[in-house]
Write an enzyme that holds these catalytic residues in place. Structure first.
Site: not given
Length: 1259
Positions: A413, A770, A880, A904
């Site tokens: 991330d 994002g 993801k 996440d």
């Protein structure tokens, strides 16, 4: 109460609709049924609040534990072998002796399980007996009972700092606004306060709560483990339905804060609470090495079958050589002789019993002990300790430590993982005019738009204003919904304020009537402010500094301190903002810095102080929370003066810009939107996080119509989320753009160096975020994910042909030797060195959606394999996890995901190894992870050092274990050729059992825990050494079979040298076998000594201790065992052997001959075939200065593409200077109306982002 009344109540309690019971839970109050037995209770079918996490009872422990242990194939195998030994015709040992190994393993495991279960029992007992307050109809008050006495339908009261005993629907709070603050740290790890509010319509005017008058029926969803979902409604006697949601639910395990008391009715209890449904215990994953071990165990089973088959055939052939039945073959119980063929069949099972040690029964136990030891050293590594948070690395998965040394892909991330997630307000754009942070103070008094903009920053959030973690009473200013009362209270304000605000407010549409509300006010001096340095805020009444240490407060304080560095003066009374995200805290502190201070927030009211001292209290009509689909949040308020309904909305630019109303005054609004979009692009290219702020004014009729639809949606259970989403989308249209913000999120320390080291180690790093394209790309260059010379391809289209076009472009620059095929992708072949350009790939969420929908995953993987780094922008949490799953399953590689937020979690759980960062967004990622760290930089040592050590140690230990067992068992196998394949052993059974159980068990365990082939400093200095683990060089199939051949060779030497030595003598069988047993011990231990790379006192202690233990046990056994194994006699054999010089000569010669080939090969490998590992070990022998210099020389020999990118050449410096001047001049020409900041830091930030963008080639 009469019998008829009781019976009617019972019937009412039983009256339920079966068709609803399958979908929803129906419950009523227990108070009318308090005197009845449990079987007559209306909510009796629901679980009580008693918790039982134990697996066993006193009576069920032995059968259940044995049942669980026999789920392991190895245990079943050895029990069957032991049972076979009780069959007289096939037994090889004494039946009792054969049971010893498996019994020891079962007993040790049972003791461990019993101790763990006893600890769980103690924890359950302590929890179940915790006190709580339950309402009693007899006592007319709350009485103290235990947690285990709580039932669904009971009314429970909790006080400040008390842990909530069950999931409770909140019906009462001592807070006058109907709010209860809770801390959910025990549940999700987040320490910031969260607001819960009573169900609408249950606020008593006098603040009292009388549960006996509760007559509503509660309908809610069935128990689920989703912490963010709860829905239902109250069915009142008048048939009116009142909806409720997660904001009305107090969860078990949370702690009440800042509220004197709260009460409600229990809806879920015990194991049906959300906390217990989320308590899944430690996760179990099978490591890659463990899967290989299971395969090799099957090879050992096949080898055992072959050896037993040879023994059976040999026995049959040997019996066939006799013309008659040999005299040493006894008849059966019926005095009949067994045929040679049947004897050979029985001999097969006898050989299985004799050679059973070939299957390593203690291997799995040894692996578990080694992993526990490895975790101990990882968690106690001082370099992985964070002093600021006083936290160390957490190892939550206990059985995949070796996978840390085999990672090929890392998915990370961005926000909070690569960056600090500590937001600092940098710049903003208001009505199309851009301002730097310091200059805003000059303009906030000159335009009505600024007032709406900063009011939106202060109001449009879920920030909670709090003080200490103690009971508090809010005393809100009486500026409520009564205009007359408001006018009376506001007359204490400054008349000068009216004059200064008049020119400002006359230009504001929604606030124009405020001017008429100000009466003659006593004079009060006010200081004019030209910059943030002069900001002086008034003291907020009844608030004090909390001194809290929770993460969100620390984050908020960090943001506030950043503002102080720019000249802000903090509130002397220490207002503490509890924000669920650092972005919200940064915006509220920014508004506060310019005088728009958020003073208090309640579910139905929010109070803000204006720059000139006026206090406005807005009535909150509704809050539309943020979600990943809408990508925005809104607050609907009623203005305290104009009584207009105003909607303030903030969210991502992609979501807000599409909802703007550009029809009225189209030219002006379109120009503002266009300018704001250009500012947003610049913010993003500078690496700032962007948000858009907008508003909308509703008519009273429009709001009433919408509110009725909203209330109906809240009162439903089926499709509740969809209906609420539709109502929110319907309201958030035709917005008026107020402005945009740019917030800086700095990189964490050493992130560029960590990513560079990971890439040198052969690890592909993908970033999944994002954030919008420009922001993510800028951060990618900052953290060295992309280099200045990379050719970066950006895919942001729905066209299916874009992948083919990009692949064709890449192939033009790719050498033929680097062409990819499906087979090479599956084999995870790394690209060879090339002198051509290096590629980077940026792909956006909508393109990813197209790729998955059009089944173009293999083309995407082929393109990504050409690129050194991949950046995915605007991706959802599901995307993801889909990307991670795609790479893991299609490329068959080891993957690692790392993140810090709840978004996440899917990605973390999908990868082979999930790592959570305990940062600013709570602990949900940590709780879902296998390992938890505090900073991204810790990943470097965790993988390159501990990962390498764990994998190399465990791989070598497993290989050694197979070697040890095969080598020792083959001694018995070779002897069968000289005893007619009769299944006889030349070594005493007891010494054979002790050999693997005690004499040779601890040295390999210590080897697997403590051996260090290369120092940590060298592993960090030379990251490419990590590739040995990626390629499984320590445990390959060829390595396994080479070790098997070495074991066969050593067993031949250890058997035949003693055999030839004593050939022709009249020694007995145990005198012949004792030298072989001793020689095999020396050979096995010295074999391990050759493999040990770092000797410590512990290694020496266990090696020497094993030898001493062998001789002590053998001497004692020979001295006291006069007739332990009839008809053989082991008495005094070891003593006689140690008195014979031939024994010592045999031990020395045999050991040297057995180990000589392995030793010679190791010497040649260290002298001639210098592998990187061997060269690195040689560096460890040098002094620190010499080693560092050699490492530099080593790195300097690499290709230029591998040179660290932080080394900038003079040409780059000149280019950067040119780009800087070009950037400034071009921006001034492009945006002449922009207010430019003379702050050098801000200019550097922008120029850096622009420099990166123009040096990146995109497609």
């Amino acid at each position: 109460m009469g019998s008829l009344e009781v019976w009617s109540l019972i019937k009412q309690g039983w009256r339920r609709k079966p068709e609803q019971e399958d979908k929803v839970r129906r419950l009523i109050s227990n108070l009318p049924y308090e005197d009845l037995r449990r079987k007559y209770q209306p909510n009796r079918q629901y679980a009580n609040n008693s918790i039982k996490t134990t697996k066993y009872t006193v009576w069920s422990f032995i059968p259940m534990n044995l049942f669980e242990q026999f789920h392991r194939f190895a245990n079943v195998y050895f029990v069957v072998i032991a049972m076979l030994n009780f069959v007289p015709i096939v037994n090889a040992f004494e039946p009792g002796v054969a049971l010893i190994p498996i019994c020891v393993i079962l007993i040790l495991t049972a003791i461990k399980d019993a101790w763990e279960d006893f600890r769980r029992y103690q924890a359950d007992k302590q929890l179940n007996n915790m006190p709580c307050s339950i309402y009693s109809r007899k006592e007319k008050d709350f009485v103290s009972k235990c947690w285990k006495d709580v039932r669904v339908g009971d009314f429970v009261k909790v006080v400040c700092n008390e842990v909530i005993p069950a999931d409770i629907l909140l019906l009462h709070s001592s807070d006058p606004n109907g709010v209860c603050h809770i801390e959910t740290a025990n549940l999700d790890g987040e320490t910031n306060l969260k607001q819960r509010q009573i169900v609408r319509g249950f606020a008593a005017p006098d603040g009292s709560f009388q549960p006996e008058y509760f007559s509503s029926i509660i309908y809610c969803e069935k128990p689920s483990n989703n912490l963010n979902r709860f829905k239902g409604y109250l069915d009142k006697p008048d048939k009116k339905k009142i909806g409720f949601g997660k904001e009305n639910l107090l969860l078990r395990g949370c702690t009440v804060r800042n509220t004197d008391e709260a009460a409600g009715i229990v809806v879920y209890a015990g194991h049906e609470t959300k906390a217990m449904l989320n308590n899944k215990g430690p996760r179990y994953k099978r490591s890659k090495l463990e899967r290989k071990v299971n395969t090799d165990v099957l090879f050992c089973v096949a080898l055992l079958f072959i050896m037993c088959l040879i023994g059976a055939l040999g026995y049959f052939i040997w019996l066939e050589t006799f013309p008659d039945i040999p005299p040493f073959v006894p008849p059966d119980s019926n005095n009949n002789y067994i045929s040679p063929a049947l004897s050979g069949f029985y001999m097969f099972f006898t050989m299985v019993i004799l050679l059973q040690v070939l299957i390593p029964i203690s291997l799995y136990v040894s692996i578990e002990l080694i992993k526990v030891g490895q975790i101990f050293f990882i968690t106690n590594d001082i370099d992985l300790y964070d002093e600021e948070t006083d936290s160390r690395i957490q190892c939550r998965a206990l059985n995949i430590t070796e996978d840390l040394g085999q990672i090929k892909y890392i998915f990370s991330d961005k926000t909070g993982t690569l960056t600090e997630n500590k937001m600092v307000f940098r710049r903003c754009s208001v009505m199309g005019i851009e301002y730097c942070h310091r200059e805003n103070g000059d303009h906030c008094n000159g335009s009505a738009s600024f007032m709406d903009f900063f009011l939106a920053l202060a109001i449009c959030n879920t920030v909670v204003v709090s003080t200490a973690m103690l009971p508090r009473q809010f005393r809100f200013p009486n500026f409520g919904g009564n205009p007359d009362k408001h006018n009376e209270n506001i007359q204490c304000l400054n008349s000068q304020l009216r004059c200064r605000l008049q020119s400002l407010l006359k230009r504001m549409g929604s606030l124009s009537h405020i001017v008429n509300s100000f009466q003659s006010i006593p004079e009060k001096s006010s200081k004019s402010r030209s910059s943030l340095k002069d900001v002086k805020e008034e003291e907020a009444e009844d608030y004090s500094d909390s001194g809290s240490n929770n993460p969100s407060r620390r984050n908020s304080s960090a943001s506030h301190h950043s503002e102080e560095e720019r000249g802000t003066v903090s509130d002397p009374n220490g207002l503490c903002y509890e924000a669920e995200s650092p972005d919200e805290a940064a915006l509220v502190y920014a508004a506060k810095a310019y005088g728009f201070t958020l003073l208090a927030r309640a579910p139905d009211r929010v109070t803000v102080r204006l720059p000139q001292g006026a206090v406005l209290s807005f009535e909150v009509l509704d809050t539309l929370a943020f979600d990943s689909t809408r990508k925005r949040m809104s607050v609907v308020v009623r203005h305290p003066i104009t009584r207009e309904v105003v909607i303030y909305t903030k969210g991502a630019d992609s979501a807000i810009m599409e909802l703007l109303d550009c029809h009225g005054r189209s030219n002006k609004r379109k120009k503002i939107a266009s300018k704001t979009q250009r500012h947003l692009d610049l913010y993003a290219s500078a690496g700032l996080r962007t948000l858009c702020i907008a508003k909308k004014v509703l008519s009273e009729q429009a709001y009433d119509d919408w509110a009725s639809i909203r209330q109906e949606a809240e009162s439903t259970i089926d499709n509740r989320e969809e209906l609420l989403m539709e109502t929110a989308v319907h309201l958030e249209t035709n917005l008026t753009l107020l402005g945009a913000t740019g917030i800086e999120d700095r990189l964490q320390d050493d992130v560029p160096a960590t990513i560079a080291a990971l890439r040198e180690a052969g690890i592909q790093v993908w970033v999944l975020t994002g954030d919008k394209n420009e922001t993510a790309v800028n951060i990618a260059y900052s953290c060295r994910l992309f280099n200045q010379g990379d050719m970066v391809f950006t895919l942001n289209t729905d066209s299916r042909s874009i992948l083919d076009c990009t692949l064709g472009e890449v192939r033009r620059y790719t050498a033929p030797s680097q062409s990819w095929s499906f087979q090479s992708i599956v084999g995870a072949v790394m690209p060879t060195e090339s002198t051509g350009p290096t590629f980077g790939l940026v792909i956006e969420g909508r393109t990813l959606s197209m790729v998955f929908e059009a089944h173009l995953q293999m083309k995407l993987l082929e393109l990504a394999r050409h690129c050194r780094s991949v950046l995915c922008c605007r991706v959802t949490p599901l995307q993801k996890s889909a990307v991670v799953k795609l790479v893991r399953n299609k490329l068959k590689v080891m993957t690692l995901s790392i993140g810090d937020g709840a978004n996440d979690v899917n990605m973390i759980q999908t990868a082979d190894i999930g790592i959570g960062i305990s940062g600013q967004e709570g602990m949900q990622a940590v709780m879902a992870s296998d390992f938890a760290i505090t900073h991204f930089k810790h990943l470097k040592k965790l993988l390159l050092v501990h990962g390498h050590w764990c994998y190399s140690r465990l791989a070598k230990m497993v290989i050694y274990f197979f070697y040890k067992n095969v080598m020792y068992v083959n001694l018995l196998f070779w002897y069968q050729f000289y005893c007619g394949f009769s299944g006889t052993a030349m070594i005493d059974y007891w010494l054979m059992i002790f050999f693997n159980l005690f004499f040779t068990s601890t040295p390999p365990i210590m080897f697997g825990i403590m051996d260090r082939d290369i120092s940590a400093e060298t592993l960090l200095g030379l990251p490419e050494l990590y590739k040995t683990g990626q390629n499984s060089e320590f445990y390959k199939r060829a390595t396994f079979w080479i070790v098997m051949l070495d074991a066969f060779y050593q067993s031949l030497v250890c058997f035949f040298i003693p055999y030839w030595t004593y050939q022709g003598s009249d020694i007995d069988i145990f005198t012949f076998g004792t030298p072989m047993n001793t020689v095999s011990l020396f050979t096995i231990l010295l074999h391990l000594a050759i493999e040990i790379k770092s000797w410590t006192a512990i290694h020496w202690g266990f090696m020497v201790g094993s030898v001493l233990l062998y001789f002590i046990v053998a001497l004692i056994f020979s001295a006291i065992c006069i007739n332990c194994n009839p008809p053989s006699n082991p008495y005094w054999i070891m003593e006689n052997q140690m008195a014979d010089p031939v024994f010592y000569l045999v031990c020395i010669i045999t050991t040297v001959v057995a180990l000589l080939p392995r030793y010679i090969i190791r010497v040649l490998q260290g002298t001639l075939a210098l592998s990187p590992l061997v060269q690195a070990r040689k560096l460890d022998r040098l002094s620190t200065e010499a080693r560092d210099q050699q490492i530099k020389n080593w790195k300097s020999q690499r290709s230029p593409s591998e040179v660290p990118t932080n080394l900038v050449s003079p040409v780059d410096s000149f280019s950067n200077s040119f780009e800087q001047s070009f950037y400034n001049s071009s921006l001034e020409r492009e945006m002449p109306d922009m207010q430019w900041d003379s702050n050098e830091e801000t200019q550097n930030t922008f120029s850096k982002g622009h420099r990166r963008s123009i040096s990146t080639m995109t497609v």
